[in-house]
Design a protein around this motif. Sequence first.
Motif, PDB file in Angstrom:
ATOM      1  N   ALA A 186     -11.208  46.014  40.666  1.00 30.21           N
ATOM      2  CA  ALA A 186     -12.326  45.155  41.050  1.00 30.21           C
ATOM      3  C   ALA A 186     -12.994  44.538  39.821  1.00 30.21           C
ATOM      4  O   ALA A 186     -13.425  43.385  39.845  1.00 30.21           O
ATOM      5  N   THR A 187     -13.062  45.293  38.724  1.00 29.98           N
ATOM      6  CA  THR A 187     -13.663  44.786  37.495  1.00 29.98           C
ATOM      7  C   THR A 187     -12.829  43.665  36.899  1.00 29.98           C
ATOM      8  O   THR A 187     -13.359  42.651  36.428  1.00 29.98           O
ATOM      9  N   LEU A 188     -11.513  43.830  36.931  1.00 33.47           N
ATOM     10  CA  LEU A 188     -10.633  42.793  36.390  1.00 33.47           C
ATOM     11  C   LEU A 188     -10.679  41.538  37.257  1.00 33.47           C
ATOM     12  O   LEU A 188     -10.685  40.417  36.737  1.00 33.47           O
ATOM     13  N   LEU A 189     -10.721  41.717  38.573  1.00 32.23           N
ATOM     14  CA  LEU A 189     -10.809  40.563  39.469  1.00 32.23           C
ATOM     15  C   LEU A 189     -12.155  39.856  39.316  1.00 32.23           C
ATOM     16  O   LEU A 189     -12.232  38.630  39.335  1.00 32.23           O
ATOM     17  N   GLY A 190     -13.218  40.633  39.142  1.00 32.67           N
ATOM     18  CA  GLY A 190     -14.534  40.042  38.925  1.00 32.67           C
ATOM     19  C   GLY A 190     -14.604  39.294  37.607  1.00 32.67           C
ATOM     20  O   GLY A 190     -15.202  38.211  37.526  1.00 32.67           O
ATOM     21  N   THR A 191     -13.987  39.840  36.572  1.00 23.93           N
ATOM     22  CA  THR A 191     -13.955  39.182  35.264  1.00 23.93           C
ATOM     23  C   THR A 191     -13.144  37.901  35.333  1.00 23.93           C
ATOM     24  O   THR A 191     -13.500  36.880  34.727  1.00 23.93           O
ATOM     25  N   LEU A 238     -16.761  26.811  45.316  1.00 18.58           N
ATOM     26  CA  LEU A 238     -17.635  27.567  46.214  1.00 18.58           C
ATOM     27  C   LEU A 238     -17.065  28.944  46.545  1.00 18.58           C
ATOM     28  O   LEU A 238     -17.814  29.925  46.652  1.00 18.58           O
ATOM     29  N   THR A 239     -15.737  29.045  46.714  1.00 22.12           N
ATOM     30  CA  THR A 239     -15.155  30.370  46.991  1.00 22.12           C
ATOM     31  C   THR A 239     -15.320  31.286  45.786  1.00 22.12           C
ATOM     32  O   THR A 239     -15.587  32.483  45.932  1.00 22.12           O
ATOM     33  N   ASN A 240     -15.184  30.728  44.586  1.00 23.11           N
ATOM     34  CA  ASN A 240     -15.372  31.540  43.379  1.00 23.11           C
ATOM     35  C   ASN A 240     -16.814  32.017  43.240  1.00 23.11           C
ATOM     36  O   ASN A 240     -17.067  33.179  42.884  1.00 23.11           O
ATOM     37  N   LEU A 241     -17.755  31.129  43.512  1.00 21.03           N
ATOM     38  CA  LEU A 241     -19.164  31.511  43.405  1.00 21.03           C
ATOM     39  C   LEU A 241     -19.513  32.610  44.407  1.00 21.03           C
ATOM     40  O   LEU A 241     -20.263  33.541  44.092  1.00 21.03           O
ATOM     41  N   ALA A 242     -18.958  32.505  45.620  1.00 22.41           N
ATOM     42  CA  ALA A 242     -19.214  33.533  46.634  1.00 22.41           C
ATOM     43  C   ALA A 242     -18.635  34.871  46.202  1.00 22.41           C
ATOM     44  O   ALA A 242     -19.275  35.924  46.344  1.00 22.41           O
ATOM     45  N   ALA A 243     -17.410  34.843  45.655  1.00 24.72           N
ATOM     46  CA  ALA A 243     -16.783  36.081  45.204  1.00 24.72           C
ATOM     47  C   ALA A 243     -17.550  36.687  44.030  1.00 24.72           C
ATOM     48  O   ALA A 243     -17.731  37.909  43.952  1.00 24.72           O
ATOM     49  N   ILE A 244     -18.005  35.836  43.113  1.00 28.91           N
ATOM     50  CA  ILE A 244     -18.762  36.326  41.962  1.00 28.91           C
ATOM     51  C   ILE A 244     -20.045  37.016  42.415  1.00 28.91           C
ATOM     52  O   ILE A 244     -20.436  38.057  41.867  1.00 28.91           O
ATOM     53  N   ALA A 245     -20.706  36.434  43.415  1.00 26.56           N
ATOM     54  CA  ALA A 245     -21.934  37.062  43.925  1.00 26.56           C
ATOM     55  C   ALA A 245     -21.668  38.494  44.374  1.00 26.56           C
ATOM     56  O   ALA A 245     -22.459  39.403  44.111  1.00 26.56           O
ATOM     57  N   LEU A 246     -20.513  38.692  45.033  1.00 25.10           N
ATOM     58  CA  LEU A 246     -20.162  40.030  45.498  1.00 25.10           C
ATOM     59  C   LEU A 246     -19.836  40.943  44.329  1.00 25.10           C
ATOM     60  O   LEU A 246     -20.313  42.089  44.256  1.00 25.10           O
ATOM     61  N   PHE A 247     -19.031  40.457  43.374  1.00 21.04           N
ATOM     62  CA  PHE A 247     -18.628  41.276  42.236  1.00 21.04           C
ATOM     63  C   PHE A 247     -19.815  41.633  41.338  1.00 21.04           C
ATOM     64  O   PHE A 247     -19.916  42.753  40.842  1.00 21.04           O
ATOM     65  N   GLY A 287     -22.928  41.866  42.281  1.00 21.02           N
ATOM     66  CA  GLY A 287     -23.732  42.838  43.013  1.00 21.02           C
ATOM     67  C   GLY A 287     -23.203  44.250  42.890  1.00 21.02           C
ATOM     68  O   GLY A 287     -23.963  45.226  42.927  1.00 21.02           O
ATOM     69  N   LYS A 288     -21.879  44.373  42.726  1.00 15.92           N
ATOM     70  CA  LYS A 288     -21.245  45.678  42.574  1.00 15.92           C
ATOM     71  C   LYS A 288     -21.059  46.085  41.114  1.00 15.92           C
ATOM     72  O   LYS A 288     -20.537  47.158  40.819  1.00 15.92           O
ATOM     73  N   GLY A 289     -21.471  45.207  40.174  1.00 12.41           N
ATOM     74  CA  GLY A 289     -21.340  45.517  38.751  1.00 12.41           C
ATOM     75  C   GLY A 289     -19.916  45.437  38.241  1.00 12.41           C
ATOM     76  O   GLY A 289     -19.553  46.160  37.307  1.00 12.41           O
ATOM     77  N   HIS A 290     -19.098  44.531  38.801  1.00  7.03           N
ATOM     78  CA  HIS A 290     -17.682  44.469  38.444  1.00  7.03           C
ATOM     79  C   HIS A 290     -17.325  43.224  37.637  1.00  7.03           C
ATOM     80  O   HIS A 290     -16.318  42.557  37.910  1.00  7.03           O
ATOM     81  N   VAL A 291     -18.109  42.911  36.602  1.00  7.52           N
ATOM     82  CA  VAL A 291     -17.763  41.798  35.717  1.00  7.52           C
ATOM     83  C   VAL A 291     -17.988  42.229  34.271  1.00  7.52           C
ATOM     84  O   VAL A 291     -19.064  42.715  33.927  1.00  7.52           O
ATOM     85  N   VAL A 300      -1.267  33.346  36.547  1.00  8.11           N
ATOM     86  CA  VAL A 300      -1.165  33.654  35.121  1.00  8.11           C
ATOM     87  C   VAL A 300      -2.221  34.656  34.689  1.00  8.11           C
ATOM     88  O   VAL A 300      -1.923  35.669  34.045  1.00  8.11           O
ATOM     89  N   LEU A 301      -3.475  34.388  35.046  1.00  3.00           N
ATOM     90  CA  LEU A 301      -4.583  35.146  34.477  1.00  3.00           C
ATOM     91  C   LEU A 301      -4.721  36.557  35.035  1.00  3.00           C
ATOM     92  O   LEU A 301      -4.977  37.504  34.280  1.00  3.00           O
TER      93      LEU A 301
END
Length: 253
Positions: A42-47, A185-194, A196-200, A27-28
């Motif tokens: 990448a910004t939308l996925l990070g958000t 945990l998978t979300n937290l790991a992905a957020i760390a990457l996003f 770091g790249k400034g994609h949120v 949905v989101l």
Amino acid sequence: MLELFTVALASLLAGFIDAVAGGGGLVLVPALFSTFPGAAPATLLGTNKGASVWGTGWATLQYVRRVDLPWRRLMPAAVLAGAGSFTGAWALTLMHADGLRKALPLVLLAVFLYTLAKKDLGREHRPRFAGRAEALVAGAIALAVGFYDGFFGPGTGSFFVFLFVRLLGYDFLHASATAKLMNLLTNLAAIALFVGKGHVWWQVAAVMAVTNVAGSLLGTRLALRHGASFVRCVFIVVVGALILKTAWDAFLR
């Protein structure tokens, strides 16, 4: 304000679906891409991750309090899920996921048909393993699905639920509770990457986080009240919708 209201409403529904059976990204993510067509993917996925992690965290907390699971044995698996997600995201920077995109609808269809055929699947909680064996099987599932989440993503929660039911012998309620821990945990790991790249987009993610938690609260309460049969029904609906969505993206779009 209209754009923000649209994605906040989508986040509410996604939080509800995720809390019950996984698959809220169905949905989101499309809502974000259609509302902000000019934004970097990448910004939308990070958000998306920046918002959904709060609903997932809330659902995990509620399940931990109410569902009896070997949480200490499952925590190492959750860490592996996070490591797998980070590795999958890194692998995505080196290769394309086109082949997986086309195979995904077929895999989901197999999950859908198997669940329908096995009418008793996941209705009773009968763990097949205990102790170290349970931790090892859960860890293998977590690492594999976590990698998939970081590399591609659609249907991650549903894959967690199905594999915990099929391989560990959990009912759908216990499998959904376990999937929430892994997804956190998978979300937290992905957020760390996003991050770091400034994609949120934190201002958008903050608003969506509030409605995502509200949807998660409703979904968790319904799942705990109505049990495994309710979660199974929602799971079948979500997987069916995922088949249609991923097939459209892979072959018709």
